[in-house]
Every structure is written in C-alpha cells, then in structure tokens.
Design a protein around this motif. Structure first.
Motif, mmCIF file in Angstrom:
data_model
loop_
_atom_site.group_PDB
_atom_site.id
_atom_site.type_symbol
_atom_site.label_atom_id
_atom_site.label_comp_id
_atom_site.label_asym_id
_atom_site.label_seq_id
_atom_site.Cartn_x
_atom_site.Cartn_y
_atom_site.Cartn_z
ATOM 1 N N ASN A 157 0.068 2.237 -27.314
ATOM 2 C CA ASN A 157 -0.762 1.952 -26.141
ATOM 3 C C ASN A 157 -1.186 3.301 -25.564
ATOM 4 O O ASN A 157 -0.334 4.104 -25.151
ATOM 5 C CB ASN A 157 0.104 1.132 -25.169
ATOM 6 C CG ASN A 157 -0.521 0.959 -23.797
ATOM 7 O OD1 ASN A 157 -0.881 1.942 -23.142
ATOM 8 N ND2 ASN A 157 -0.629 -0.279 -23.371
ATOM 9 N N ILE A 158 -2.486 3.579 -25.553
ATOM 10 C CA ILE A 158 -2.961 4.931 -25.224
ATOM 11 C C ILE A 158 -2.513 5.407 -23.836
ATOM 12 O O ILE A 158 -1.957 6.506 -23.723
ATOM 13 C CB ILE A 158 -4.486 5.064 -25.439
ATOM 14 C CG1 ILE A 158 -4.764 5.047 -26.965
ATOM 15 C CG2 ILE A 158 -5.041 6.353 -24.811
ATOM 16 C CD1 ILE A 158 -6.193 5.299 -27.363
ATOM 17 N N PRO A 159 -2.720 4.611 -22.772
ATOM 18 C CA PRO A 159 -2.267 5.104 -21.454
ATOM 19 C C PRO A 159 -0.763 5.420 -21.423
ATOM 20 O O PRO A 159 -0.351 6.452 -20.882
ATOM 21 C CB PRO A 159 -2.605 3.947 -20.509
ATOM 22 C CG PRO A 159 -3.677 3.179 -21.204
ATOM 23 C CD PRO A 159 -3.435 3.334 -22.675
ATOM 24 N N VAL A 174 1.228 6.248 -23.925
ATOM 25 C CA VAL A 174 1.573 7.413 -24.732
ATOM 26 C C VAL A 174 1.077 8.689 -24.049
ATOM 27 O O VAL A 174 1.781 9.708 -24.021
ATOM 28 C CB VAL A 174 1.000 7.283 -26.171
ATOM 29 C CG1 VAL A 174 1.247 8.552 -26.969
ATOM 30 C CG2 VAL A 174 1.614 6.085 -26.879
ATOM 31 N N ARG A 175 -0.115 8.623 -23.445
ATOM 32 C CA ARG A 175 -0.641 9.791 -22.735
ATOM 33 C C ARG A 175 0.320 10.204 -21.623
ATOM 34 O O ARG A 175 0.651 11.384 -21.459
ATOM 35 C CB ARG A 175 -2.033 9.482 -22.152
ATOM 36 C CG ARG A 175 -2.669 10.696 -21.470
ATOM 37 C CD ARG A 175 -3.977 10.368 -20.763
ATOM 38 N NE ARG A 175 -5.088 10.228 -21.692
ATOM 39 C CZ ARG A 175 -5.820 9.128 -21.857
ATOM 40 N NH1 ARG A 175 -5.549 8.047 -21.140
ATOM 41 N NH2 ARG A 175 -6.811 9.104 -22.712
ATOM 42 N N HIS A 176 0.814 9.207 -20.890
ATOM 43 C CA HIS A 176 1.745 9.452 -19.795
ATOM 44 C C HIS A 176 3.052 10.072 -20.323
ATOM 45 O O HIS A 176 3.559 11.035 -19.761
ATOM 46 C CB HIS A 176 2.028 8.131 -19.080
ATOM 47 C CG HIS A 176 2.844 8.273 -17.844
ATOM 48 N ND1 HIS A 176 2.308 8.715 -16.649
ATOM 49 C CD2 HIS A 176 4.166 8.058 -17.631
ATOM 50 C CE1 HIS A 176 3.271 8.761 -15.749
ATOM 51 N NE2 HIS A 176 4.414 8.370 -16.319
ATOM 52 N N ALA A 177 3.555 9.518 -21.428
ATOM 53 C CA ALA A 177 4.809 10.026 -22.007
ATOM 54 C C ALA A 177 4.641 11.472 -22.461
ATOM 55 O O ALA A 177 5.506 12.326 -22.193
ATOM 56 C CB ALA A 177 5.223 9.150 -23.186
ATOM 57 N N VAL A 178 3.536 11.774 -23.104
ATOM 58 C CA VAL A 178 3.289 13.130 -23.604
ATOM 59 C C VAL A 178 3.252 14.106 -22.432
ATOM 60 O O VAL A 178 3.909 15.158 -22.451
ATOM 61 C CB VAL A 178 1.974 13.186 -24.417
ATOM 62 C CG1 VAL A 178 1.552 14.627 -24.674
ATOM 63 C CG2 VAL A 178 2.129 12.436 -25.740
ATOM 64 N N ALA A 179 2.514 13.740 -21.386
ATOM 65 C CA ALA A 179 2.385 14.616 -20.224
ATOM 66 C C ALA A 179 3.746 14.864 -19.584
ATOM 67 O O ALA A 179 4.095 16.006 -19.246
ATOM 68 C CB ALA A 179 1.421 14.003 -19.211
ATOM 69 N N GLU A 235 -5.736 10.894 -31.057
ATOM 70 C CA GLU A 235 -5.780 12.337 -31.318
ATOM 71 C C GLU A 235 -5.931 13.185 -30.061
ATOM 72 O O GLU A 235 -5.286 14.214 -29.920
ATOM 73 C CB GLU A 235 -6.932 12.662 -32.282
ATOM 74 C CG GLU A 235 -6.973 14.148 -32.615
ATOM 75 C CD GLU A 235 -7.925 14.470 -33.758
ATOM 76 O OE1 GLU A 235 -8.618 13.552 -34.243
ATOM 77 O OE2 GLU A 235 -7.959 15.647 -34.148
ATOM 78 N N LYS A 236 -6.778 12.728 -29.141
ATOM 79 C CA LYS A 236 -7.161 13.601 -28.038
ATOM 80 C C LYS A 236 -6.356 13.354 -26.767
ATOM 81 O O LYS A 236 -6.876 13.531 -25.674
ATOM 82 C CB LYS A 236 -8.661 13.394 -27.735
ATOM 83 C CG LYS A 236 -9.555 13.714 -28.930
ATOM 84 C CD LYS A 236 -10.322 15.018 -28.752
ATOM 85 C CE LYS A 236 -10.742 15.639 -30.071
ATOM 86 N NZ LYS A 236 -11.650 14.782 -30.855
ATOM 87 N N ILE A 237 -5.106 12.940 -26.873
ATOM 88 C CA ILE A 237 -4.409 12.624 -25.625
ATOM 89 C C ILE A 237 -3.410 13.696 -25.206
ATOM 90 O O ILE A 237 -2.611 13.480 -24.305
ATOM 91 C CB ILE A 237 -3.738 11.234 -25.658
ATOM 92 C CG1 ILE A 237 -2.601 11.224 -26.668
ATOM 93 C CG2 ILE A 237 -4.740 10.134 -25.983
ATOM 94 C CD1 ILE A 237 -1.757 9.974 -26.509
#
Ligand code: TXA
Ligand code: MG
Length: 343
Positions: free
Chosen positions: A249-251, A253-258, A276-278
């Motif tokens: 789920n993009i949002p 995963v983006r949150h987890a990466v940050a 790729e771009k998150i």
C-alpha cells in the motif's frame, strides 16, 4: 578455481556438457540451472560425491536432498511402490516444478541423499540444460539449491559464483531461471497428499489432477513436533539486514520509509515497480503490481541485491495467498523470520 561455462543454443556447448558429465562420473559436484533455481548436483548413488554437496553448501546432514531424473522409466528403480495419485501427478506436471515424496527402495540411493529417512523426493526438472545433462549422464542426480545454506536460492549463475566460488569445480550457466522459487514438495505417502513446501505447482492445480490435497497452515506446520520437510526448520533466504514485511500500500509504505529514515536507518525496499519513487534509499522492483510470475522470478535476486547495499533494514511488500502467492509468501515470511513492520 570454479569454472563457469555458458550453455545456450547459440554456442557449441557439447564440450561443456561432456566436462560436466565427466566430473559427475568422477564423484565431483556440478551446479546447473533448472526451471526453478540452480541446483548443486552429484550422482545420487555415490555417497562420497553426495557428501561433497553438504560440505560445499555448509548444509546440515539431516536435511535430505531431492533426486532429479531425466526420464519416467527411472522412477521404479528408486521407488518401492508408486501411488496411483503420484502417477497421475507425474503425467500431469513432469517435467516441471513438482517434487514427489515417496517410499524409497532400500539401498538404491546413497545414504546421505535421504538423511536416514525411508522416503525420497523425486522430480524431473523442466529445463533444457538440466534435462540434457541428466540424459547424457543416465544417472540420478541429487541436488539441493546451489546456495550456501541459509542464503536465498540462486536464480542466476553469478549467485552460485558468489556463494560457492572455489568450493565447486564447475557451474553450467544457462542464464536466469524462469520460475525463481523452488519446486512444490508434495508428500504422496499419505492420503490425502500433503504439501510440505508450496511452489509453482499450486494446491488448486494438484487438486484438479489428484483430488483433495492438504496445505497445512503456518501454525499447523510449526506445531508439528518433527518438521515433515526437515529443511523447514532452518533459517532461509535471509539477507544480512533484517527484513520486515509490509502491506502493499503506497501511503503506508511511504510513511514507514520516512519514519525509518528519521530513526537513522538506511532503507532498502522490495516492492512493485510503482513504489519506486517513494523515497527508499535502495529500491529493488518485484515487477508489475499483482504479477506473481514476475514477483517470484525477481524475489531471490532482489533479496541478494540488498546485501550489496549499505541498507540497515529491508522492507518487503506482501501479496495474497492465492495460487503461487502462497509459495511467494512462504519464502517472504522465512526471509523476514515472520516479522511485520509496525509503527
Ligand atoms: O526446485 C527445487 O526443488 C530445487 C531445484 C534445484 O530442483 N531444489 C531444492 O532443493 O530446492 P533443497 O534441498 O534446497 O530443498 C529440498 C526440500 C527441503 O526442504 C527438504 O527438507 C525437503 O525438500 N525434502 C527432501 N527430501 C525429503 C523427504 N524424503 N521427506 C521430506 N522432505 C524432503
Ligand atoms: Mg534450498
């Protein structure tokens, strides 16, 4: 010290096969491609040779090996009684990524192949290089995946080189393997048959041919006091940095990466191409979202690629358990040691 011979249709590879056959006949081990992953083979009737496999891999000797054959005629040479369902399954799925566990004929195979079990796993691989080798050799070949024990299975000849350079004399290089995860292991000594390791031949495909098949749930598999497939108790497929599973789920995963980066982590992400771009420090694509064939073909290469980065943590997105998804999730869960990312 380890030779690598490219065997493809364009080059004259007769000599490469001859060398491989000679090495095997002389009790040496040879790595070769199959449609699932690369195998590290030895003549299955030569105990000294088979022991070299365990040595090269650093594999515990209580974990039995799969025996590869090139023709159906060989089955009765090694199997005491061939269950009716096994015959149907062989006809339907061989050559192909299905290993059948059956009762072994006494004394027909080297002792270390079966690790003392009364049963043996047989399969006929669906790969031109493997089949050519088996048919030239005219002997059964015991072969586990050609990785150092605990590492992801090799899907390319370079993976075998990374793990076994200097430990084995020859790798037959047939390019990247197609399926990318190991064969389905099915115990047909019991009725209904039980899936010991999910793979490319799914429960649904098996049931269409042989009726009911049991696919134990994770907790059933781990509750079994003695693991049925001895290999299942060992750590597997693990890169150096810890792997955490996360929903695709993009949002999220983006949150987890940050948040991991904020904690000072260097993050490697294994996910569909659209991720790729998150913002991950390293990104290794599984392929198109929902394409399970691409995901299984890329999984081990991606896990191995993490070891070449400075990543301190690895996030891998999951898929559902339908069809080949069950096999992919089985490998992902092992690589992650069942850990899920939690905020
Ligand atoms: O796709 C594959 O199966 C690859 C290629 C090279 O053919 N081979 C492979 O072998 O994955 P290996 O050794 O890495 O995995 C064999 C699995 C292990 O989990 C082992 O415990 C199980 O099969 N196995 C082998 N013989 C068995 C037996 N007699 N009873 C129960 N499990 C067995
Ligand atoms: Mg293996």
């Amino acid at each position: 010290e380890t030779k690598r011979f490219i065997v493809d249709n364009n080059s004259n590879c007769e000599k490469s096969y001859t060398q491989a056959v000679d090495l095997l006949n002389n009790g040496e081990v040879v790595a070769f491609p199959t449609e699932t992953v690369y195998g590290l083979g030895a003549v299955a009737t030569n105990d000294e040779a088979v022991k070299k496999i365990f040595e090269a891999k650093g594999r515990p000797s209580d974990n039995p090996l799969i025996v590869h054959i090139g023709t159906m005629e060989e089955v009765p040479l090694y199997i005491e009684e061939i269950p009716e369902k096994a015959l149907l399954l062989m006809k339907a799925f061989w050559p192909g990524p299905l290993t059948l566990i059956m009762k072994a004929k006494n004394g027909c195979l080297a002792e270390s192949v079966t690790a003392g079990l009364p049963t043996v796993g047989l399969r006929m691989p669906d790969h031109e290089v493997a089949l050519t080798l088996l048919k030239m050799l005219k002997k059964p070949v015991a072969a586990p995946s050609a990785n150092r024990s605990g590492k992801p299975s090799p899907t390319k000849a370079v993976h075998v080189e990374e793990d076994l350079q200097g430990r084995i004399p020859l790798i037959l290089d047939g390019g990247a393997t197609g399926i990318g995860i190991e064969s389905t292991v099915l115990d047909v000594t019991v009725n209904p048959p039980v899936i010991l390791r999910p793979g490319g031949v799914t429960k649904e495909m098996l049931e269409e041919v042989a009726g009911e098949v049991i696919q134990p749930t994770k907790s059933q598999a781990s509750q079994a006091s003695t693991p049925k497939a001895p290999g299942m108790k060992y750590t597997h497929y693990a890169p150096e940095a810890p792997v955490y599973l996360i929903e695709s789920n993009i949002p999220k995963v983006r949150h987890a990466v940050a948040s991991l980066k904020e904690q000072g982590h260097s993050v490697a992400l294994l996910a569909p191409s659209s991720f790729e771009k998150i913002g991950a420090d390293y990104f290794f694509p599984f392929g198109d979202e929902g394409d399970l064939e691409q995901m299984s073909a890329n999984l081990y290469d991606d896990l191995r690629a993490c070891d070449k980065t400075a990543a301190t943590i690895i996030l891998a997105t999951t898929t559902n358990n339908d069809g080949v998804g069950a096999a992919i999730m089985n490998r992902l869960e092992k690589a992650a040691g069942e850990k899920w990312y939690k905020e």
